[in-house]
Design a protein around this motif. Structure first.
Motif, mmCIF file in Angstrom:
data_model
loop_
_atom_site.group_PDB
_atom_site.id
_atom_site.type_symbol
_atom_site.label_atom_id
_atom_site.label_comp_id
_atom_site.label_asym_id
_atom_site.label_seq_id
_atom_site.Cartn_x
_atom_site.Cartn_y
_atom_site.Cartn_z
ATOM 1 N N ASP A 52 0.839 -1.198 0.000
ATOM 2 C CA ASP A 52 0.000 0.000 0.000
ATOM 3 C C ASP A 52 0.877 1.253 0.000
ATOM 4 O O ASP A 52 0.622 2.218 -0.731
ATOM 5 C CB ASP A 52 -0.910 -0.021 1.225
ATOM 6 N N HIS A 56 1.320 4.159 -3.266
ATOM 7 C CA HIS A 56 1.035 5.589 -3.131
ATOM 8 C C HIS A 56 2.278 6.464 -3.271
ATOM 9 O O HIS A 56 2.172 7.693 -3.214
ATOM 10 C CB HIS A 56 0.346 5.852 -1.785
ATOM 11 N N GLN A 79 -6.208 -2.633 2.379
ATOM 12 C CA GLN A 79 -7.340 -1.771 2.733
ATOM 13 C C GLN A 79 -8.146 -2.371 3.875
ATOM 14 O O GLN A 79 -8.616 -1.648 4.772
ATOM 15 C CB GLN A 79 -8.233 -1.553 1.510
ATOM 16 N N ARG A 82 -6.296 -1.650 7.005
ATOM 17 C CA ARG A 82 -6.521 -0.248 7.394
ATOM 18 C C ARG A 82 -7.874 -0.101 8.098
ATOM 19 O O ARG A 82 -7.973 0.579 9.125
ATOM 20 C CB ARG A 82 -6.476 0.664 6.156
ATOM 21 N N GLN A 88 -5.442 5.529 9.357
ATOM 22 C CA GLN A 88 -5.820 6.596 8.450
ATOM 23 C C GLN A 88 -4.776 6.771 7.347
ATOM 24 O O GLN A 88 -3.611 6.393 7.498
ATOM 25 C CB GLN A 88 -5.993 7.918 9.213
ATOM 26 N N ARG A 89 -5.198 7.349 6.248
ATOM 27 C CA ARG A 89 -4.286 7.581 5.130
ATOM 28 C C ARG A 89 -3.118 8.477 5.534
ATOM 29 O O ARG A 89 -2.009 8.368 5.013
ATOM 30 C CB ARG A 89 -5.067 8.201 3.961
#
Length: 458
Positions: A52, A56, A79, A82, A88-89
């Protein structure tokens, strides 16, 4: 902008030539809390989050889209992680260098921690999913390192020369080297490097040293790093240094997956593992099986770590607990395994090895395992523990000289592990009266890679 990238087994470094300095002056970029050398470590809150993170931070849109397509099932798992843990992102999920060590030491039983991932890249028989996993680990590290360097330099780095050992593994060397180079190339491209070249690490170290030579010499370069030892016989000096093709100057080479990590492993087992029952006896008079002890500290071996953490090892230790004559020691070992403290034990051995360069005896605190637990290690114990890997290092030097068919005019020694007086004494004994010159034990490879990057890209 171009850079030399020493993606090392123990440490990573980035070198560049800043335009407002002397044209040949290499600068090593601060990467880790103001230091140029960043430990080769990664910690992730959860293993699934590594891909992940990679997804990004791929700067090229097409590469990013291709990667997301390739890792779609894993990204779906990430995901879910998460969501399950409410990550959180904006939360940091991957740490490298000393920050990775700090996270591991604060909660070793949680998260995913890996040290010296370069050691795994040439492992034989890796299934595709493991190759992809190592690609993600290396990419995440390279993305972080590149981003830190660019923040320091204030401009993007698009071209790089990455160092590589002569051989990543001793067995199936050709296939092993191809696999490792493929992983490093894919990772570097995903990190944002547009042009990627490779150079043997002993040659890189030699090119850094060559700037100091005022006459031509045949040099045996001995690079003893954390994961490998590499030797090269090279013609160097004013008649050679400005060439862009150096194949004719490369007279002989040798390399093997034996380095500082192997010294740490040997010392940990010989000096520390007796505290955990390694030398104890079973009730039937037979010695305690030792495979789990070796697996525990073979942190540079993916197979050993898989074995150590397997259910099979767990069941075996439970059976041995009923048979051992010293159950309290085996319980201590089981605690080390349950709490994932084996990396920390290997690190204690490494620190002891370094301290024994200047001391005849060191006291090793092990309170992170058990309150008041400690032991003493002497130089003599270190000497006995590393006898076998040291003999392998000496054999590599002699092999490179034999390939060249000539004796060196001098020996140039570099690599962090080469600082050990025991290793220096072994080199001196093997090479006789030949002059031995010490280089920058940590920075010479990065500097030489940068010099070669300048030749290729400027």
């Amino acid at each position: 902008m171009f850079a030399g990238f020493d993606f090392g087994t123990s440490n990573c470094a980035i070198g560049t030539i800043v335009s407002n300095t002397d044209s040949n002056a290499v600068t090593l970029v601060p990467l880790d809390q103001g230091r140029a050398f960043m430990p080769s470590t990664l910690y992730a809150l959860e293993r699934e989050l590594i891909c992940d993170f990679v997804a990004h931070h791929i700067p090229d849109e097409q590469n990013q889209a291709d990667y997301i397509s390739l890792r779609k099932p894993l990204l779906a798992q990430a995901q879910r992680v998460r969501n399950d843990y409410d990550i959180q992102r904006s939360d940091e999920i991957v740490f490298v260098g000393n920050e990775a060590f700090d996270q591991y030491l604060s909660m070793p039983e949680e998260g995913y921690f890996i040290k010296s991932p370069k050691s795994f890249l040439g492992a034989s028989g890796l299934r595709p999913e493991f190759v992809h996993f190592f690609e993600d680990i290396i990419t995440a590290m390279m993305q972080s390192i590149k981003r830190r360097a660019e923040q320091q330099l204030g401009q993007p780095i698009e071209q790089t020369v990455i160092g590589r050992p002569i051989n990543f593994q001793g067995l199936n060397a050709e296939e092993s080297n191809r696999q490792a180079i493929d992983i490093l190339t894919v990772s570097a491209k995903r990190a944002g490097f547009k042009d990627v070249e490779f150079l043997f690490e002993p040659l890189a170290a030699g090119f850094d040293f060559e700037k100091r030579l005022h006459e031509n010499k045949t040099v045996l370069v001995v690079d003893i790093g954390g994961g490998t030892s590499d030797c090269a016989m090279v013609k160097m000096g004013p008649a050679h240094c400005n060439k862009t093709e150096r194949e004719d100057d490369f007279l002989g080479h040798s390399g093997e997956r034996v380095g500082g990590n192997d010294l740490d492993i040997q010392l940990a087992n010989k000096a520390l593992m007796p505290l955990f029952g390694m030398n104890s006896m079973l009730k039937n008079g037979l010695p305690m099986p030792t495979s789990a002890y070796w697996d525990a500290v073979c942190i540079n071996d993916a197979g050993a770590q898989a074995n150590f953490n397997s259910q099979r090892t767990s069941e075996s230790l439970k059976r041995l607990l009923l048979d051992t004559t010293e159950p309290q020691l085996l319980k201590r070992f089981m605690h080390l395994r349950d709490e994932k403290l084996n990396y920390q034990l290997a690190r204690s051995a490494e620190h002891s090895k370094i301290a024994l360069s200047d001391n005849s005896l060191v006291n090793v605190p092990l309170a992170y395992i058990e309150e008041s637990l400690a032991c003493d290690i002497t130089v003599k114990q270190l000497e006995q523990a590393i006898e076998q890997p040291l003999a392998s290092m000496v054999a590599l030097m002699k092999e490179a000289v034999a390939q060249a068919g000539t004796s060196p005019d001098l020996v140039y020694v570099t690599g962090g592990s080469a600082k050990s007086p025991l290793i220096r004494a072994a080199i001196q004994q093997a090479m006789g009266d030949v002059e031995i010159v010490d280089g920058d034990h940590f920075g010479s490879v990065a500097a030489g890679l940068t010099v070669w990057a300048k030749n290729l890209f400027s």
